[in-house]
Design a protein around this motif. Structure first.
Motif, PDB file in Angstrom:
ATOM      1  N   ARG A  18       0.790  -1.126  -0.171  1.00  0.00           N
ATOM      2  CA  ARG A  18       0.134  -0.247   0.089  1.00  0.00           C
ATOM      3  C   ARG A  18       0.871   1.141   0.301  1.00  0.00           C
ATOM      4  O   ARG A  18       2.051   0.800   0.012  1.00  0.00           O
ATOM      5  N   THR A  19       0.591   2.533   0.177  1.00  0.00           N
ATOM      6  CA  THR A  19       0.899   3.881  -0.590  1.00  0.00           C
ATOM      7  C   THR A  19       0.618   4.347   1.265  1.00  0.00           C
ATOM      8  O   THR A  19      -0.296   4.347   0.953  1.00  0.00           O
ATOM      9  N   ASN A  74       0.984  16.963   2.092  1.00  0.00           N
ATOM     10  CA  ASN A  74       1.862  16.098   2.200  1.00  0.00           C
ATOM     11  C   ASN A  74       3.095  17.047   2.929  1.00  0.00           C
ATOM     12  O   ASN A  74       4.158  15.549   3.192  1.00  0.00           O
ATOM     13  N   LYS A  77       3.065  14.080   6.592  1.00  0.00           N
ATOM     14  CA  LYS A  77       2.906  12.284   6.573  1.00  0.00           C
ATOM     15  C   LYS A  77       4.546  12.494   5.680  1.00  0.00           C
ATOM     16  O   LYS A  77       5.741  11.349   5.949  1.00  0.00           O
ATOM     17  N   PRO A 146       5.080   7.626  -2.371  1.00  0.00           N
ATOM     18  CA  PRO A 146       5.720   8.520  -3.279  1.00  0.00           C
ATOM     19  C   PRO A 146       4.609   9.589  -3.908  1.00  0.00           C
ATOM     20  O   PRO A 146       3.182   9.997  -2.703  1.00  0.00           O
ATOM     21  N   MET A 147       5.164  10.820  -3.516  1.00  0.00           N
ATOM     22  CA  MET A 147       4.159  12.211  -3.958  1.00  0.00           C
ATOM     23  C   MET A 147       4.774  12.903  -5.101  1.00  0.00           C
ATOM     24  O   MET A 147       6.448  13.130  -4.966  1.00  0.00           O
ATOM     25  N   SER A 148       4.243  13.456  -5.667  1.00  0.00           N
ATOM     26  CA  SER A 148       4.495  14.421  -6.904  1.00  0.00           C
ATOM     27  C   SER A 148       4.135  16.565  -6.203  1.00  0.00           C
ATOM     28  O   SER A 148       3.574  16.986  -6.649  1.00  0.00           O
ATOM     29  N   GLY A 149       2.540  15.208  -5.130  1.00  0.00           N
ATOM     30  CA  GLY A 149       3.192  17.239  -4.694  1.00  0.00           C
ATOM     31  C   GLY A 149       3.435  17.988  -4.198  1.00  0.00           C
ATOM     32  O   GLY A 149       3.562  17.910  -2.601  1.00  0.00           O
ATOM     33  N   PHE A 183      10.009  13.046  -8.668  1.00  0.00           N
ATOM     34  CA  PHE A 183       8.689  13.192  -7.647  1.00  0.00           C
ATOM     35  C   PHE A 183       9.671  12.682  -6.220  1.00  0.00           C
ATOM     36  O   PHE A 183      11.053  12.626  -6.255  1.00  0.00           O
ATOM     37  N   ARG A 198      -8.670   0.794  -0.128  1.00  0.00           N
ATOM     38  CA  ARG A 198      -7.838  -0.096  -0.895  1.00  0.00           C
ATOM     39  C   ARG A 198      -8.517   0.576  -2.699  1.00  0.00           C
ATOM     40  O   ARG A 198     -10.059   0.369  -2.539  1.00  0.00           O
ATOM     41  N   LEU A 199      -8.224   1.585  -3.036  1.00  0.00           N
ATOM     42  CA  LEU A 199      -8.554   2.206  -4.366  1.00  0.00           C
ATOM     43  C   LEU A 199      -8.871   1.207  -5.448  1.00  0.00           C
ATOM     44  O   LEU A 199      -7.945   0.137  -5.747  1.00  0.00           O
ATOM     45  N   ARG A 201      -8.316  -0.525  -9.135  1.00  0.00           N
ATOM     46  CA  ARG A 201      -7.586  -0.475 -10.687  1.00  0.00           C
ATOM     47  C   ARG A 201      -8.918  -0.989 -11.786  1.00  0.00           C
ATOM     48  O   ARG A 201      -9.347  -2.134 -11.736  1.00  0.00           O
TER      49      ARG A 201
END
Ligand SMILES: Cc1cc2nc3c(=O)[nH]c(=O)nc-3n(C[C@H](O)[C@H](O)[C@H](O)COP(=O)(O)O)c2cc1C
Length: 211
Positions: A18-19, A74, A77, A146-149, A183, A198-199, A201
């Motif tokens: 998981r993230t 962000n 975390k 992981p983060m792109s924000g 990132f 959980r989302l 897919r």
């Protein structure tokens, strides 16, 4: 001939991974970060160019330098994670090609004369190497977020701009302003208390075609 990994390994790497947004207080040692890099470095990149550069932020001081660039959601975390990795790429990656791809001595010159090809190759392959980092971390029992924000320009200015000293690395290979952030990825031992449901897919038929 290589053997498929077992079902338990597939769960660790994919199905149950998981993230993470919250972290257990267990630290991640520098030795573990070296083990992580020594694993992910074997995964493939085009012309073996390995353009990704990894800045491992472990100290409070280093995290504070990152804080102003983070999207508000962000911050918490990232500040609480044992390690935050800036996955970056070196636009002068081709200078290492005589060592990394000696079978084609002309290829470095080709990159030198094409900034577009440099940018495309660096972004594509550093993204791949960031994904390899996530999978290698999971394989070693670590968790990722992981983060792109975040503001890439601020991170580049703070950590990779011309004249900025390197932080914690042996050589000043970030010193000339030719390294750009791609990132971020928090790394540690995740606390399931912070997980979202959980989302879904996309199903095979939605994402794939058989030609
Ligand atoms: C490149 C990348 C950037 C992401 N950026 C953010 C972010 O800025 N903030 C955040 O909370 N989650 C971010 N995520 C997390 C994703 O939303 C999450 O990985 C996805 O929903 C799957 O979650 P799961 O691994 O728990 O199934 C990012 C993930 C990736 C791979």
């Amino acid at each position: 001939m290589s053997q498929p990994v077992n079902d338990a390994a597939l769960n660790v790497l994919f199905r149950e991974a998981r993230t993470f947004n919250k972290w257990r207080p267990q630290p991640v040692t520098d030795e573990m970060l070296r083990t992580l890099y020594d694993l992910l470095k074997w995964a493939p990149t085009s012309a073996n160019a390995s353009p990704a550069r990894f800045a491992f932020l472990r100290s409070t001081e280093a995290k504070e330098r990152l804080r102003p660039a983070l999207a508000p959601l962000n911050v918490e975390k990232t500040m609480t994670a044992p390690v935050t990795v800036i996955i970056a790429y070196d636009l002068k990656f081709y200078e290492h090609l005589p060592k990394l791809f000696p079978q084609n001595p002309g290829i470095a010159k080709l990159f030198e004369s094409s900034p577009e090809m440099v940018e495309t190759t660096a972004k594509r392959n550093s993204s791949l190497q960031g994904a390899y980092l996530i999978m290698a971390a999971r394989a070693l029992g670590l968790d990722c977020g992981p983060m792109s924000g975040f503001d890439n320009a601020k991170v580049d200015e703070e950590f990779f701009a011309a004249g900025q000293p390197c932080f914690g690395c042996d050589q000043e290979f970030f010193a000339e302003g030719h390294v750009k952030s791609n990132f971020l990825c928090n790394v540690g031992y995740g606390d399931p208390a912070g997980l979202f449901p959980r989302l879904p897919r996309l199903a095979f038929a939605e994402a794939c075609s058989l030609l």
